[in-house]
Design an enzyme around this catalytic site. Sequence first.
Site, PDB file in Angstrom:
ATOM      1  N   ARG A  38      37.029  29.959  25.214  1.00  0.00           N
ATOM      2  CA  ARG A  38      36.640  28.833  26.155  1.00  0.00           C
ATOM      3  C   ARG A  38      35.901  28.024  25.650  1.00  0.00           C
ATOM      4  O   ARG A  38      35.910  26.721  26.046  1.00  0.00           O
ATOM      5  CB  ARG A  38      36.018  29.751  27.460  1.00  0.00           C
ATOM      6  CG  ARG A  38      37.089  30.354  28.059  1.00  0.00           C
ATOM      7  CD  ARG A  38      36.262  31.071  29.430  1.00  0.00           C
ATOM      8  NE  ARG A  38      37.669  31.532  30.206  1.00  0.00           N
ATOM      9  CZ  ARG A  38      37.232  32.686  31.052  1.00  0.00           C
ATOM     10  NH1 ARG A  38      36.349  33.185  31.320  1.00  0.00           N
ATOM     11  NH2 ARG A  38      38.360  32.939  31.687  1.00  0.00           N
ATOM     12  N   LYS A 199      48.996  44.384  41.317  1.00  0.00           N
ATOM     13  CA  LYS A 199      49.284  44.665  42.688  1.00  0.00           C
ATOM     14  C   LYS A 199      49.816  43.297  43.236  1.00  0.00           C
ATOM     15  O   LYS A 199      49.589  42.219  42.987  1.00  0.00           O
ATOM     16  CB  LYS A 199      47.944  44.514  43.379  1.00  0.00           C
ATOM     17  CG  LYS A 199      46.892  45.703  43.207  1.00  0.00           C
ATOM     18  CD  LYS A 199      45.761  45.607  43.932  1.00  0.00           C
ATOM     19  CE  LYS A 199      44.771  46.563  43.857  1.00  0.00           C
ATOM     20  NZ  LYS A 199      43.221  45.928  44.210  1.00  0.00           N
ATOM     21  N   GLY A 360      44.141  36.310  33.054  1.00  0.00           N
ATOM     22  CA  GLY A 360      43.278  37.230  32.316  1.00  0.00           C
ATOM     23  C   GLY A 360      43.857  38.194  31.358  1.00  0.00           C
ATOM     24  O   GLY A 360      43.824  38.173  30.144  1.00  0.00           O
ATOM     25  N   GLY A 383      42.608  32.908  38.410  1.00  0.00           N
ATOM     26  CA  GLY A 383      42.791  32.510  39.860  1.00  0.00           C
ATOM     27  C   GLY A 383      43.520  31.130  39.980  1.00  0.00           C
ATOM     28  O   GLY A 383      44.004  30.785  40.719  1.00  0.00           O
TER      29      GLY A 383
END
Length: 403
Positions: A38, A199, A360, A383
């Site tokens: 990052r 999920k 991720g 996200g």
Amino acid sequence: MTKKTVRDIDVAGKRVLVRVDFNVPQDKTSGAIDDDSRIRAALPTIDYLRDHQAKTILVSHLGRPDGKVVEKLRLKPVAARLQELLGAPVAYATDCIGPEAEGAVARLQPGDVLLLENVRFHPEEETNDPEFAHKLAALADLYVDDAFGTAHRTHASTEGVAHDLPAVAGLLMERELDFLGRANQNPQRPYAAIIGGAKVSDKIAVLRRLVETVDKLLIGGGMANTFLAARGYQLGASLVEQDQLDVANEVTQRAAQRRISLLLPEDLAVAERFAADAGREVLDLPERTDNPHTVLEDGMMALDIGPKTVATFTAALQGCKLIVWNGPLGVFEFPNFALGTMLIADAVAKTGATTIVGGGETVAAIHRAGVADRISHISTGGGASLEFLEGKTLPGVAVLQDK
Ligand code: ADP
Ligand code: MG
């Protein structure tokens, strides 16, 4: 790109507040930086600003200090790593507002770089408090947002400050919007999406959107279990979200209406328990049935896609022009159940398509597969990339000036 970038404004001699995403993974005990990707990802913008004689003021969060000072979440080690990577001094201030920060900014010369302390040490960051945003903004003449990973947050350093200062995108932000934008507007076709992970409930919105836009939808991982359960398969102790069966059915029906191919596993790699040393056994799924059909005995669980599925998915990806991938196709953290994800990573890398990978764990899997340098774009936003692909306007992007 419709947003102005750092290239579209004059930065020479100006104090430029840059929101970066230096939320690096750290070793739990030593606090050492485990992965500096990052920090590296922000270098193009920082180099650009240094080359153009700006006074660069970096602001970031690290972890979840919940509005108070947490010693382990100070950005000092990040400043040190950035200094190594830049090969130039990086000043560090122990607060992101107030006299300490103001003094450090006042000492900056054109071309210098300063890293402010973890912005989430102040509770006002996450509540997007206007007073706090004014104080941050008062440190600078211009605002650059290069933190795509937090662009879906309406925080003071990602959104609030942009109301006080001319606001433009950094070069990483530009790249993210450019690549992810290719999936949202006039995607090259055939366009395939691979969706996996744990999920359905995490990814309902993106599934609903993708089923409207893609030509092929490949579903694997824990998420596929819920789709299979919705078709009447009994999957033992596998991860199945019983309350998401309707969503799975709706997505399946919509794919049929649009006559796109929705591919689910044809075979599964199963285990007797959820453990790294559990043995791997491959089972074929019997012909689709409308009646409950037991595939896995009680206690058995599906942890990866099998070889037939890998072959079908790989074939489906051939000739695609655009591939978006979010979510591993199995529990790749367990060596016995990494195969499906590794082989699909290889297949994705080998297609001639524009390939975009986000999430991720998916990004970690791409690195583990050793194919990162053959992926067109690896998103730094988990996200944020999902919300972008859902078609949402990200608050941190909305506040940037249009070209
Ligand atoms: P990403 O972080 O890339 O968005 P997710 O967070 O949605 O991905 O899901 C990643 C997790 O899904 C991984 O840790 C992986 O172990 C898990 N997973 C994948 N397949 C299965 C499965 N069949 N059963 C249980 N967990 C799974
Ligand atoms: Mg995840």
